[in-house]
Design a protein around this motif. Structure first.
Motif, short mmCIF file in Angstrom:
data_model
loop_
_atom_site.label_atom_id
_atom_site.label_comp_id
_atom_site.label_asym_id
_atom_site.label_seq_id
_atom_site.Cartn_x
_atom_site.Cartn_y
_atom_site.Cartn_z
N ILE A 2 1.00 -1.30 -0.15
CA ILE A 2 0.07 0.10 -0.05
C ILE A 2 1.10 1.06 0.07
O ILE A 2 1.78 1.29 0.80
CB ILE A 2 -0.86 0.04 1.20
N ALA A 3 0.71 2.15 -0.86
CA ALA A 3 1.46 3.26 -1.19
C ALA A 3 0.80 4.62 -0.49
O ALA A 3 -0.28 4.70 -0.67
CB ALA A 3 1.74 3.44 -2.42
N GLU A 4 1.52 5.23 0.22
CA GLU A 4 1.00 6.42 1.11
C GLU A 4 1.86 7.39 0.94
O GLU A 4 3.25 7.52 0.87
CB GLU A 4 0.62 6.13 2.56
N GLN A 110 2.35 3.77 -9.07
CA GLN A 110 3.56 2.95 -9.75
C GLN A 110 4.11 2.07 -8.35
O GLN A 110 4.57 0.81 -8.63
CB GLN A 110 4.85 3.52 -10.13
N THR A 111 4.13 2.41 -7.31
CA THR A 111 4.70 1.84 -6.18
C THR A 111 3.70 0.71 -5.83
O THR A 111 4.24 -0.32 -5.40
CB THR A 111 4.65 2.67 -5.08
N TRP A 112 2.42 1.05 -5.83
CA TRP A 112 1.57 0.03 -5.50
C TRP A 112 1.32 -1.14 -6.26
O TRP A 112 1.49 -2.27 -6.09
CB TRP A 112 0.05 0.69 -5.67
N TYR A 113 1.94 -0.86 -7.55
CA TYR A 113 1.95 -2.23 -8.80
C TYR A 113 3.33 -2.77 -9.11
O TYR A 113 3.38 -3.73 -9.61
CB TYR A 113 1.20 -1.45 -10.00
N THR A 114 4.22 -2.08 -8.19
CA THR A 114 5.64 -2.64 -8.27
C THR A 114 5.52 -3.92 -7.13
O THR A 114 5.36 -3.93 -6.00
CB THR A 114 6.65 -1.99 -7.68
N VAL A 115 6.00 -5.21 -8.04
CA VAL A 115 6.08 -6.49 -7.25
C VAL A 115 7.39 -6.45 -6.63
O VAL A 115 8.42 -6.43 -7.25
CB VAL A 115 5.83 -7.72 -8.06
N PRO A 116 7.49 -6.56 -5.24
CA PRO A 116 9.02 -6.50 -4.77
C PRO A 116 9.63 -7.90 -4.97
O PRO A 116 8.95 -8.84 -4.98
CB PRO A 116 8.54 -6.46 -3.26
N LYS A 117 10.86 -7.87 -5.24
CA LYS A 117 11.59 -8.81 -5.45
C LYS A 117 11.98 -9.83 -4.18
O LYS A 117 12.26 -8.92 -3.04
CB LYS A 117 12.89 -8.69 -6.22
N THR A 118 11.92 -10.96 -4.28
CA THR A 118 12.13 -11.82 -3.14
C THR A 118 13.53 -12.60 -3.00
O THR A 118 14.34 -12.87 -2.32
CB THR A 118 10.88 -12.98 -2.88
#
Length: 143
Positions: A2-4, A110-118
């Protein structure tokens, strides 16, 4: 994720939150699909790889409505009163504030749709080094 973000507009500090409520809120405000914010594939090569993408079809009005929906989402999430109205933004905001609210909602989306790398990309690269402490297998015990 969630981007805030907190921005200042019309002399007030205002929270923005990008989540599913932002997009559904945009769709309710505009009567359009939130797909207007996504680029479209316009050309692929013989291998099926993307060669050319067209930019999103969203207008400034679309981004302002998405920003308003993101502000409402931030306050509704916490069951708080929204400190600014769409009318304030549309009629009282300075040009730099409007630019900031549009840039902020783009950044949040853009932040919300970015999938973090694991796993880091380096884990997938082929190594030319011999593994450390590698020993040949023991005798075959299947005899």
């Amino acid at each position: 994720m969630i981007a805030e973000k907190t921005i200042t507009i019309c002399g007030k500090e205002v929270q923005m939150r990008y989540c599913a409520a932002s997009e559904t809120g945009y769709e309710l405000l505009s009567g359009k699909s939130s797909d207007v914010f996504a680029p479209t594939i316009s050309e692929k090569n013989d291998k099926g790889e993307i060669v050319r993408m067209e930019p999103p079809k969203a207008t400034a009005d679309d981004y302002i409505k998405l920003a308003i929906a993101s502000i409402i989402a931030a306050y509704e999430r916490n069951e708080q009163e929204v400190p600014i109205s769409a009318k304030d933004i549309m009629y009282e905001a300075e040009p730099t504030e409007v630019k900031n609210i549009i840039m902020s909602v783009i950044e949040l989306r853009q932040t919300w749709y970015t999938v973090p790398k694991t796993v880091p990309d380096s884990e997938f690269e082929e190594s030319t080094e011999e593994p450390k402490n590698a020993q040949p297998p023991a005798n075959d015990s299947s005899d």
